[in-house]
Design a protein around this motif. Structure first.
Motif, PDB file in Angstrom:
ATOM      1  N   MET A 282      -7.592 -36.321   4.754  1.00  0.00           N
ATOM      2  CA  MET A 282      -7.236 -37.694   5.090  1.00  0.00           C
ATOM      3  C   MET A 282      -8.421 -38.597   4.732  1.00  0.00           C
ATOM      4  O   MET A 282      -9.518 -38.431   5.267  1.00  0.00           O
TER       5      MET A 282
ATOM      6  N   LYS B  55      -7.863 -41.960   4.852  1.00  0.00           N
ATOM      7  CA  LYS B  55      -7.360 -43.255   5.337  1.00  0.00           C
ATOM      8  C   LYS B  55      -8.508 -44.021   6.000  1.00  0.00           C
ATOM      9  O   LYS B  55      -9.538 -43.441   6.352  1.00  0.00           O
TER      10      LYS B  55
ATOM     11  N   TYR C 130     -12.376 -42.900   7.048  1.00  0.00           N
ATOM     12  CA  TYR C 130     -12.927 -42.962   8.413  1.00  0.00           C
ATOM     13  C   TYR C 130     -14.227 -43.760   8.415  1.00  0.00           C
ATOM     14  O   TYR C 130     -15.194 -43.416   9.088  1.00  0.00           O
TER      15      TYR C 130
ATOM     16  N   LEU D 146       0.728 -42.572   3.993  1.00  0.00           N
ATOM     17  CA  LEU D 146       1.349 -42.389   5.299  1.00  0.00           C
ATOM     18  C   LEU D 146       2.337 -43.492   5.635  1.00  0.00           C
ATOM     19  O   LEU D 146       3.330 -43.275   6.316  1.00  0.00           O
TER      20      LEU D 146
ATOM     21  N   LYS E 115       8.535 -36.819   7.106  1.00  0.00           N
ATOM     22  CA  LYS E 115       7.760 -36.753   8.346  1.00  0.00           C
ATOM     23  C   LYS E 115       8.704 -36.564   9.519  1.00  0.00           C
ATOM     24  O   LYS E 115       9.598 -37.383   9.752  1.00  0.00           O
TER      25      LYS E 115
ATOM     26  N   ARG F 273       5.784 -41.562  17.231  1.00  0.00           N
ATOM     27  CA  ARG F 273       5.157 -42.638  16.474  1.00  0.00           C
ATOM     28  C   ARG F 273       6.028 -42.867  15.243  1.00  0.00           C
ATOM     29  O   ARG F 273       6.957 -43.633  15.279  1.00  0.00           O
TER      30      ARG F 273
ATOM     31  N   MET G 199       6.518 -32.396   7.117  1.00  0.00           N
ATOM     32  CA  MET G 199       5.325 -32.409   7.961  1.00  0.00           C
ATOM     33  C   MET G 199       5.631 -32.940   9.348  1.00  0.00           C
ATOM     34  O   MET G 199       6.636 -33.596   9.581  1.00  0.00           O
TER      35      MET G 199
ATOM     36  N   HIS H 123       3.138 -34.247  13.072  1.00  0.00           N
ATOM     37  CA  HIS H 123       1.786 -34.526  13.551  1.00  0.00           C
ATOM     38  C   HIS H 123       1.709 -34.146  15.024  1.00  0.00           C
ATOM     39  O   HIS H 123       2.601 -34.487  15.795  1.00  0.00           O
TER      40      HIS H 123
ATOM     41  N   ASN I  39      -3.929 -31.036  12.201  1.00  0.00           N
ATOM     42  CA  ASN I  39      -5.067 -31.923  11.942  1.00  0.00           C
ATOM     43  C   ASN I  39      -6.357 -31.127  12.186  1.00  0.00           C
ATOM     44  O   ASN I  39      -6.312 -29.904  12.382  1.00  0.00           O
ATOM     45  N   SER I  40      -7.505 -31.814  12.238  1.00  0.00           N
ATOM     46  CA  SER I  40      -8.789 -31.097  12.358  1.00  0.00           C
ATOM     47  C   SER I  40      -8.808 -30.159  13.563  1.00  0.00           C
ATOM     48  O   SER I  40      -9.127 -28.974  13.444  1.00  0.00           O
TER      49      SER I  40
ATOM     50  N   ARG J 192      -4.006 -30.700   7.314  1.00  0.00           N
ATOM     51  CA  ARG J 192      -4.478 -32.066   7.021  1.00  0.00           C
ATOM     52  C   ARG J 192      -5.774 -32.326   7.772  1.00  0.00           C
ATOM     53  O   ARG J 192      -5.777 -32.667   8.945  1.00  0.00           O
ATOM     54  N   LEU J 193      -6.850 -32.185   7.064  1.00  0.00           N
ATOM     55  CA  LEU J 193      -8.175 -32.351   7.669  1.00  0.00           C
ATOM     56  C   LEU J 193      -8.532 -33.830   7.748  1.00  0.00           C
ATOM     57  O   LEU J 193      -8.406 -34.550   6.768  1.00  0.00           O
ATOM     58  N   GLY J 194      -8.982 -34.248   8.921  1.00  0.00           N
ATOM     59  CA  GLY J 194      -9.376 -35.650   9.101  1.00  0.00           C
ATOM     60  C   GLY J 194     -10.780 -35.765   9.617  1.00  0.00           C
ATOM     61  O   GLY J 194     -11.763 -35.434   8.934  1.00  0.00           O
ATOM     62  N   VAL J 195     -10.902 -36.155  10.871  1.00  0.00           N
ATOM     63  CA  VAL J 195     -12.179 -36.570  11.449  1.00  0.00           C
ATOM     64  C   VAL J 195     -13.266 -35.486  11.355  1.00  0.00           C
ATOM     65  O   VAL J 195     -14.441 -35.792  11.239  1.00  0.00           O
TER      66      VAL J 195
ATOM     67  N   TYR K  41     -13.591 -41.597  16.661  1.00  0.00           N
ATOM     68  CA  TYR K  41     -12.845 -42.203  15.554  1.00  0.00           C
ATOM     69  C   TYR K  41     -13.085 -43.703  15.494  1.00  0.00           C
ATOM     70  O   TYR K  41     -13.259 -44.293  14.441  1.00  0.00           O
TER      71      TYR K  41
HETATM   72  C1  PLP Z   1      -5.125 -39.050  10.733  1.00  0.00           C
HETATM   73  C2  PLP Z   1      -4.152 -38.004  10.555  1.00  0.00           C
HETATM   74  C3  PLP Z   1      -4.540 -36.653  10.460  1.00  0.00           C
HETATM   75  C4  PLP Z   1      -5.962 -36.192  10.684  1.00  0.00           C
HETATM   76  O1  PLP Z   1      -6.265 -36.186  12.067  1.00  0.00           O
HETATM   77  P1  PLP Z   1      -7.733 -35.821  12.611  1.00  0.00           P
HETATM   78  O2  PLP Z   1      -7.586 -35.780  14.080  1.00  0.00           O
HETATM   79  O3  PLP Z   1      -8.609 -36.930  12.165  1.00  0.00           O
HETATM   80  O4  PLP Z   1      -8.084 -34.533  12.011  1.00  0.00           O
HETATM   81  C5  PLP Z   1      -3.576 -35.730  10.161  1.00  0.00           C
HETATM   82  N1  PLP Z   1      -2.292 -36.095   9.980  1.00  0.00           N
HETATM   83  C6  PLP Z   1      -1.866 -37.363  10.093  1.00  0.00           C
HETATM   84  C7  PLP Z   1      -0.429 -37.690   9.894  1.00  0.00           C
HETATM   85  C8  PLP Z   1      -2.777 -38.366  10.386  1.00  0.00           C
HETATM   86  O5  PLP Z   1      -2.368 -39.634  10.502  1.00  0.00           O
END
Ligand code: PLP
Length: 861
Positions: A522, A524, A528, A570, A618, A625, A653, A655, A696-697, A712-715, A844
């Motif tokens: 991610m 977005k 970050y 997204l 999704k 959401r 997918m 979340h 996610n993370s 889906r790796l994010g933070v 975040y």
């Molecule tokens: C932001 C986001 C993630 C990543 O989440 P983290 O907690 O930052 O790892 C994964 N999937 C979706 C749909 C997101 O919006």
């Protein structure tokens, strides 16, 4: 002795699968298919790692002109590899190391090896600086100290040119040091520090030490320099009877050199040298030591780590005094010590003016450093010209035409479009008329200047538009002035993003993936807060599978900067489908309305336009959401059945709402089973299986069984994971810094700032005003003591309210604070997690709040 390709089967214990059209001398070693420089004589080793297999890139390498290969698995057919040589071995990494060891064996001069937990790179660089006037030195570039970095470094040893090798060895697991020791085969060594950092690869401190000391337990090893003030190290070296020269800052018995230190007010340290008792100095006979005349030296540092590192070097210099052929006048030793400079070997990437992007690498300029910097340049995804501003190259034992032929080959191999040479040597060697004619043909633009001043006088930043510019100069050319001229104006606040830490965090999560699980990252919200293009470019280089952004504009910006990875969006708006098509951005479809928009856009496509990119469905399984929930499923299935052809579904997918919190694990499990049930229904209608992803993370760490086909790796990539005890496995990526504008001494009973919220105190205090405020993203909730900053390594609390562009902090206990000092708002020693907790928010928010007016600087080693 040059090694030829046809020597390899015997040398490496391998099988010749195919001989090359002509047998050639091995000139360079190549491990990374993305870093092909010179192909003549380049030998590729197909290494296999947890996430990567060099065997997948043989065809691409062949296409780029590489002809020599060492593999562990033969290609299905050698047919396409006409004229190329292939040797098959059992283990390609072992073969690489064996080849380097063979090369090392031909070098008859001293080879120093440096290991320890901290300071290796600095000690290596300083030792090289100190000895450069007397020796032709070959050293590891930057911190190339790993299982692959060491063989590559040792390969650079050239018996004719070099009289001394200095290499770093770094390990993370049991068994690794023996392998490095065979490659380096040191005659001399330095052990820096043992360090207490948690090291997953070792059962205990003793194990780690035992492993590291193996480096020095080699036949022909002559001398180990170390600090005896580390009792474990001292005992272990003595127990092994290693030939050693120990130094101490105290009175430790058995140490041959005693250093008595005194720091001065000028930020330097004086060192008085005395000899330890002779009984313990078998390897350092006191009577030979020509030290009597000057036993006092000054080091140009006061901070503890620098002093420690410099003392290792001083010990080596003093030991060299024993050899009359190498002994120096003590005044000369002093002169060289004073010239030591903090090592900033980082490559910094900065926004330039007129859409340019700067790679600033002005620490040193030898061939290895130049090759690495050019690698970084060629890794940039941005379209547009590539300019290299290059000073004279300073390479041990090589000069004139021979040196610049190599420089030119490197420049050509890395797609440079404009070369600006600065210095007498580069101008003389590359500025001649014959070469100029040749450059014109190959459309390489060149300019030459005798000095940096001449370049600066002629520099018109406007002539650089949308280019990527590498500024690569030896220190004495002072290229920071060139960088300043080309750089965008900055106010005092900078967010520094460490790309090496980012890579480390990426690997941490990757190691948690099952083989074959794809990785979406991610990026977005400006990655970050870290900077979209730079992070995306790194991820593309690191072979992530997918990127995701929140809005189409973010995706468009990445495409315009040359990012070619698949990108998911997204939140595509109803009117964004043309933009999605043009920039190949794949929408997340979360409602029947968006599905309808997609079908509409697909329908309106006129002949000749590209098809719409595939879409991602999704599902809302509990986040509430975006997404289709179970009630929407029948309608969704109807649409999919009716428009199967027009709806190319790339993935399904969901979340997770609380993947980080064990208290909600039942809920998470429910989400996952709902997801599986809904996905199965969709796949049944589609008549095929598609990619599925949910984690996610925090999910990657906590639900390994739910990886499906992708995560889906994010933070976590950015070094924080909310509520994560394993965060100590992550490295902080971002450091926010600003400068002190003014310092005031306030009498007792004085209030500070708006609303007089900085309440009066009964005593006098000193308050510093910093150049950052809430408009930069420094949260107003940090007001009145809730926030802290680091100044000179110590914590200063916020006084009064945070203002729009400024904030005041109490520096009464940090008396040395003065205008111009750098204050750290977050980073190492003051974590985002801690700060977020202090004001009741999540990391975040702090990361993404740093406003875009704050300049980002990207650093890597
Ligand atoms: C932001 C986001 C993630 C990543 O989440 P983290 O907690 O930052 O790892 C994964 N999937 C979706 C749909 C997101 O919006």
């Amino acid at each position: 002795m040059p090694i030829r390709f046809l020597d390899l089967p015997t040398l490496l214990g391998g099988t010749l699968l195919q001989a090359p059209a002509t047998d050639v001398t091995i000139a360079s070693l190549l491990l990374d298919s993305r870093r092909v420089g010179l192909t003549e004589g380049a030998l590729f080793f197909a290494l296999r790692g947890p996430n990567h297999d060099g065997h997948h890139h043989l065809a691409a390498l062949y296409a780029k002109g590489v002809r020599l290969f060492v593999v562990s698995h033969a290609p299905a057919s050698l047919g396409p590899f006409v004229g190329a040589g292939f040797v098959q071995v059992a283990d390609t990494l072992a073969a690489l190391q064996a080849l380097a060891a063979q090369h090392r064996a031909a070098f008859q001069q001293p080879v120093w090896a440096i290991t320890g937990s901290n300071g290796k790179t600095i000690v290596k660089e300083w030792l090289a600086q100190l000895l450069a006037p007397d020796e032709g030195i070959c050293r590891s570039p930057k911190s190339y100290n790993s299982q692959v970095g060491v063989p590559l470094s040792v390969w650079e040893l050239a018996p004719g040119r070099h009289t001394l090798g200095i290499f770093e060895a770094g390990i993370s697991e049991q068994g690794e040091m023996a392998r490095l020791a065979r490659v380096i085969h040191p005659t001399h060594g330095i052990f820096t520090t043992l360090g207490t950092a948690h090291d997953a690869g070792f059962a205990s401190e003793t194990d780690k030490l035992t492993e590291k000391l193996q480096l020095f337990e080699q036949s022909g090893f002559e001398l180990l320099v170390y600090c005896a003030d580390q009792p474990a190290v001292h005992a272990a070296v003595q127990a092994r009877h290693l030939p050693a020269l120990a130094w101490t800052r105290h009175e430790v018995p058995g140490a041959a050199l005693r250093f008595r230190l005194k720091s001065t007010t000028a930020g330097t340290t004086t060192v008085r040298v005395r000899l330890g008792e002779t009984s313990a100095t078998a390897h350092f006979p006191a009577e030979h030591l020509a030290l009597r005349a000057a036993t006092r030296f000054t080091l140009p540092f006061a901070d503890e780590p620098s002093v420690e590192n410099a003392l290792h070097c001083l010990a080596v210099l003093l030991w060299r005094q024993l050899d009359p052929a190498k002994a120096l006048d003590p005044a000369e030793i002093q002169r060289r010590l004073l010239r030591l400079q903090p090592v900033a070997m980082r490559l910094e990437m900065k926004q330039g003016r007129h859409g340019c992007y700067l790679l600033d690498d002005t620490y040193n300029n030898d061939l290895a450093g130049l090759a690495l910097a050019l690698d970084a340049l060629s890794r940039q995804a941005r379209p547009g010209g590539r300019t290299l501003i290059l000073s004279d190259v300073l390479e041990s034992g090589l000069s004139g035409p021979a040196l610049y032929a190599r420089v030119l080959a490197l420049v050509r191999a890395h797609g440079v479009t404009r070369l600006i040479g600065v210095g007498e040597a580069v101008s003389a060697e590359l500025g001649g008329a014959v070469l100029q004619a040749e450059f014109e043909q190959t459309q390489l633009i060149t300019q030459f200047y005798p000095t940096t001043e001449a370049l600066l006088a002629d520099l018109r930043p406007r002539e650089f538009q949308n280019e990527t510019i590498l500024v690569k100069g030896a220190r004495r050319f002072g290229f920071e002035r060139v960088v300043a001229a080309l750089q965008q104006l900055q106010h005092g606040t900078v967010l520094e993003v460490n790309l090496d830490a980012l890579t480390h965090n990426l690997q941490y999560y990757r190691q948690r993936l099952h083989p074959g699980t794809k990785l979406m990252v991610m990026v977005k919200a400006f990655a970050y807060g870290s900077g979209s293009y730079e992070v995306a470019s790194l991820l593309q280089f690191q072979r992530a599978d997918y990127l995701a952004v929140a809005y189409p504009d973010e995706g468009q910006q990445l495409r315009e900067n040359g990012i070619s990875l698949p990108i998911m969006v997204l939140n595509p708006g109803p009117d964004s489908f043309e933009q999605l098509r043009r920039y190949r951005l794949e929408p997340e479809i979360y409602s029947l309305e968006r599905l309808h928009d997609y079908l509409q856009a697909a329908h309106e496509a006129t002949a000749g336009t590209a098809p719409l990119p595939p879409l991602h469905l999704k599902l809302d399984t509990g986040m509430r959401r975006l997404g289709f929930d179970e009630n929407d499923l029948p309608a969704l299935l109807d649409q999919l059945a009716a428009h199967r052809v027009q709806l190319p579904v790339a993935s399904i997918m969901t979340h997770l709402a609380a993947a980080d919190d064990p208290a909600h694990d039942d809920f998470t499990q429910q989400q996952l089973s709902t997801f599986q049930r809904m996905a199965a229904a969709i796949e049944a209608v589609l008549g095929r299986s598609v990619l599925k992803h949910a984690l996610n993370s925090a999910g990657i760490r906590r639900f390994p069984e739910a990886q499906f086909d992708m995560v889906r790796l994010g933070v976590g990539l950015y070094g924080v994971e909310a509520g994560d005890e394993s965060s100590r496995n992550l490295l902080p990526v971002s450091t926010l810094r600003t400068t002190v504008s003014q310092v005031k001494t306030l009498p007792a009973d004085t209030t500070v700032g708006y609303g007089r919220r900085g309440v009066a105190t009964a005593h006098e205090r000193r308050v510093a005003t910093l150049a950052i405020g809430y408009a930069d993203g420094y949260d107003r909730r940090f007001s009145a003591g809730a926030g802290l900053v680091l100044l000179h390594g110590r914590r200063a609390p916020v006084v009064g309210s945070v203002c729009m562009d400024m904030v005041m902090v109490d520096v009464t206990d940090i008396p040395e604070t003065q205008p111009g000092d750098v204050a750290m708002l977050f980073g190492e020693g003051l974590t985002i997690n801690e700060l977020a907790a202090r004001i009741g928010t999540i990391p975040y928010e702090l990361l993404t709040n740093v406003s875009e007016r704050v300049k980002r600087v990207f650093v890597s080693e």
